[in-house]
Design a protein around this motif. Sequence first.
Motif, PDB file in Angstrom:
ATOM      1  N   PRO A   1       0.823  -1.200   0.000  1.00  0.00           N
ATOM      2  CA  PRO A   1       0.000   0.000   0.000  1.00  0.00           C
ATOM      3  C   PRO A   1       0.863   1.259   0.000  1.00  0.00           C
ATOM      4  CG  PRO A   1      -0.091  -1.093   2.139  1.00  0.00           C
ATOM      5  CD  PRO A   1       0.609  -2.021   1.214  1.00  0.00           C
ATOM      6  N   GLU A   2       0.265   2.347  -0.410  1.00  0.00           N
ATOM      7  CA  GLU A   2       1.001   3.610  -0.537  1.00  0.00           C
ATOM      8  C   GLU A   2       1.110   4.300   0.817  1.00  0.00           C
ATOM      9  OE1 GLU A   2       0.342   5.855  -4.264  1.00  0.00           O
ATOM     10  OE2 GLU A   2      -1.404   4.549  -4.496  1.00  0.00           O
ATOM     11  N   ILE A   3       2.319   4.683   1.190  1.00  0.00           N
ATOM     12  CA  ILE A   3       2.516   5.300   2.502  1.00  0.00           C
ATOM     13  C   ILE A   3       1.973   6.722   2.543  1.00  0.00           C
ATOM     14  CG2 ILE A   3       4.490   3.830   3.058  1.00  0.00           C
ATOM     15  CD1 ILE A   3       6.316   6.208   2.489  1.00  0.00           C
ATOM     16  N   TRP A   4       1.841   7.338   1.375  1.00  0.00           N
ATOM     17  CA  TRP A   4       1.227   8.661   1.282  1.00  0.00           C
ATOM     18  C   TRP A   4      -0.083   8.508   0.524  1.00  0.00           C
ATOM     19  CZ3 TRP A   4       3.301  12.366   4.193  1.00  0.00           C
ATOM     20  CH2 TRP A   4       4.646  12.219   4.560  1.00  0.00           C
ATOM     21  N   MET A   5      -1.181   8.938   1.137  1.00  0.00           N
ATOM     22  CA  MET A   5      -2.495   8.843   0.508  1.00  0.00           C
ATOM     23  C   MET A   5      -2.485   9.642  -0.794  1.00  0.00           C
ATOM     24  SD  MET A   5      -6.159   9.910   2.155  1.00  0.00           S
ATOM     25  CE  MET A   5      -7.672   9.784   1.193  1.00  0.00           C
TER      26      MET A   5
ATOM     27  N   PRO B   1      -2.279  -5.256  16.621  1.00  0.00           N
ATOM     28  CA  PRO B   1      -2.987  -5.246  15.336  1.00  0.00           C
ATOM     29  C   PRO B   1      -3.147  -3.838  14.780  1.00  0.00           C
ATOM     30  CG  PRO B   1      -4.522  -5.633  17.139  1.00  0.00           C
ATOM     31  CD  PRO B   1      -3.154  -5.671  17.741  1.00  0.00           C
ATOM     32  N   PRO B   2      -3.334  -3.705  13.463  1.00  0.00           N
ATOM     33  CA  PRO B   2      -3.442  -2.377  12.836  1.00  0.00           C
ATOM     34  C   PRO B   2      -4.705  -1.642  13.259  1.00  0.00           C
ATOM     35  CG  PRO B   2      -3.964  -4.102  11.257  1.00  0.00           C
ATOM     36  CD  PRO B   2      -3.456  -4.799  12.482  1.00  0.00           C
ATOM     37  N   LYS B   3      -4.569  -0.323  13.418  1.00  0.00           N
ATOM     38  CA  LYS B   3      -5.664   0.500  13.919  1.00  0.00           C
ATOM     39  C   LYS B   3      -5.758   1.816  13.146  1.00  0.00           C
ATOM     40  CE  LYS B   3      -5.085  -1.013  18.768  1.00  0.00           C
ATOM     41  NZ  LYS B   3      -3.840  -1.787  18.684  1.00  0.00           N
ATOM     42  N   ALA B   4      -6.951   2.397  13.185  1.00  0.00           N
ATOM     43  CA  ALA B   4      -7.159   3.781  12.756  1.00  0.00           C
ATOM     44  C   ALA B   4      -7.916   4.489  13.871  1.00  0.00           C
ATOM     45  CB  ALA B   4      -7.944   3.844  11.453  1.00  0.00           C
ATOM     46  N   ILE B   5      -7.575   5.728  14.109  1.00  0.00           N
ATOM     47  CA  ILE B   5      -8.183   6.493  15.191  1.00  0.00           C
ATOM     48  C   ILE B   5      -8.943   7.675  14.594  1.00  0.00           C
ATOM     49  CG2 ILE B   5      -7.807   7.548  17.442  1.00  0.00           C
ATOM     50  CD1 ILE B   5      -6.636   4.690  17.103  1.00  0.00           C
ATOM     51  N   ALA B   6     -10.205   7.814  14.979  1.00  0.00           N
ATOM     52  CA  ALA B   6     -11.073   8.877  14.469  1.00  0.00           C
ATOM     53  C   ALA B   6     -11.127  10.034  15.453  1.00  0.00           C
ATOM     54  CB  ALA B   6     -12.479   8.322  14.228  1.00  0.00           C
TER      55      ALA B   6
ATOM     56  N   PRO C   1       4.062   9.720   7.076  1.00  0.00           N
ATOM     57  CA  PRO C   1       3.735   8.517   6.304  1.00  0.00           C
ATOM     58  C   PRO C   1       2.996   7.490   7.159  1.00  0.00           C
ATOM     59  CG  PRO C   1       6.051   8.509   6.913  1.00  0.00           C
ATOM     60  CD  PRO C   1       5.507   9.850   7.323  1.00  0.00           C
ATOM     61  N   ALA C   2       2.270   6.623   6.502  1.00  0.00           N
ATOM     62  CA  ALA C   2       1.479   5.620   7.221  1.00  0.00           C
ATOM     63  C   ALA C   2       2.342   4.743   8.113  1.00  0.00           C
ATOM     64  CB  ALA C   2       0.713   4.754   6.225  1.00  0.00           C
ATOM     65  N   THR C   3       3.575   4.543   7.744  1.00  0.00           N
ATOM     66  CA  THR C   3       4.463   3.644   8.482  1.00  0.00           C
ATOM     67  C   THR C   3       5.060   4.273   9.735  1.00  0.00           C
ATOM     68  OG1 THR C   3       6.166   4.343   6.904  1.00  0.00           O
ATOM     69  CG2 THR C   3       5.083   2.218   6.506  1.00  0.00           C
TER      70      THR C   3
ATOM     71  N   TRP D   1      -4.147  -0.710   4.386  1.00  0.00           N
ATOM     72  CA  TRP D   1      -3.103  -0.959   5.370  1.00  0.00           C
ATOM     73  C   TRP D   1      -3.496  -2.064   6.362  1.00  0.00           C
ATOM     74  CZ3 TRP D   1       1.814   0.254   5.217  1.00  0.00           C
ATOM     75  CH2 TRP D   1       2.206   1.218   4.299  1.00  0.00           C
ATOM     76  N   GLY D   2      -4.535  -2.813   6.022  1.00  0.00           N
ATOM     77  CA  GLY D   2      -4.917  -3.959   6.842  1.00  0.00           C
ATOM     78  C   GLY D   2      -5.805  -3.631   8.016  1.00  0.00           C
ATOM     79  N   VAL D   3      -6.276  -2.375   8.109  1.00  0.00           N
ATOM     80  CA  VAL D   3      -7.181  -1.998   9.198  1.00  0.00           C
ATOM     81  C   VAL D   3      -8.579  -2.490   8.835  1.00  0.00           C
ATOM     82  CG1 VAL D   3      -8.175  -0.111  10.527  1.00  0.00           C
ATOM     83  CG2 VAL D   3      -5.796   0.038   9.729  1.00  0.00           C
TER      84      VAL D   3
END
Length: 292
Positions: free
Chosen positions: A2-6, A25-30, A81-83, A144-146
């Motif tokens: 996946p692309e590290i920059w949207m 595990p992979p997460k996203a925070i709102a 970056p996402a990483t 990114w697997g979230v």
Amino acid sequence: MPEIWMPQAIKVDLGDHAPCDPGFPPKAIAHITADLNATVEAPQDLVPFARLKTFFTHDGQGLAPHILWDPFTGAFAQFLPATSRSKALADSPGGTRTNRAGAVVLQIEALFFPNCRADGRVCAKLTDTPCKGWSELNTWVRSWGVPDTWPMGRPTDFVSARSPEVWRSRGGWYAHAHVPENNHIDPGSWPAFVQEQPGESGGGDADRPEFEPFPGPSFFQTGRKSPVIAAMHRRLVAEDCNRYRSSSNISVWGAGDARSYTAWQKKLGSSGSAANGIPGKASWDRLRVPNV
């Protein structure tokens, strides 16, 4: 990979990159920016996207998320970056390293505050906005697997519900109000996941479990509000374990939930301290609460 920059985002690399912890595990925070206080009686104009972008590249660098999202126009800016970890969460020394606790921990700040006004329209909740760009954002985070799931329940109000056990063990989307060591109660609402398109890989409804995984015993605290509790309420009623005295506030854990869950535990053959009204994993799995 996946692309590290949207691809849709303005790239504003702040530097100061640091790795996340793949042991979680992979997460996203709102989040929401919540940059102004407004009321129904006194709404205020939305702060311009450019002003928040400038803030996160200057005085607010130490608070910058990965993505700033304008749900009114679909504009994005990305600062890290996402990483890399970002610094949008409080992170106590010696704690769970909240900003790093995942293979990725993607922090999303929606440009929004309750009762904001944009183009003559006043929005009380984020979901009242056009949510432009959400499909692209959801797709990028998913890459990114979230997974498309809310382990602590999709936010529907400005209330907190935190479980360190769930945070450590389950990937998916978390409200800022769900993160250990933090005291914020945003975002209050968030758009529904978009349907995965043919050819995409990663999360999506097809990969979501049919039933709600056990959130851990610490989740069930008096006053906790969550759609998971409402879904449990309906299942207990369906199993003829209705010991509720009211059908209001079914998403809030209270005495009626404990009485009804005790009835469910007894129905399964438990007694004494094993029928204490607090869900355990075995009884929860057998209740088969639908995934919310």
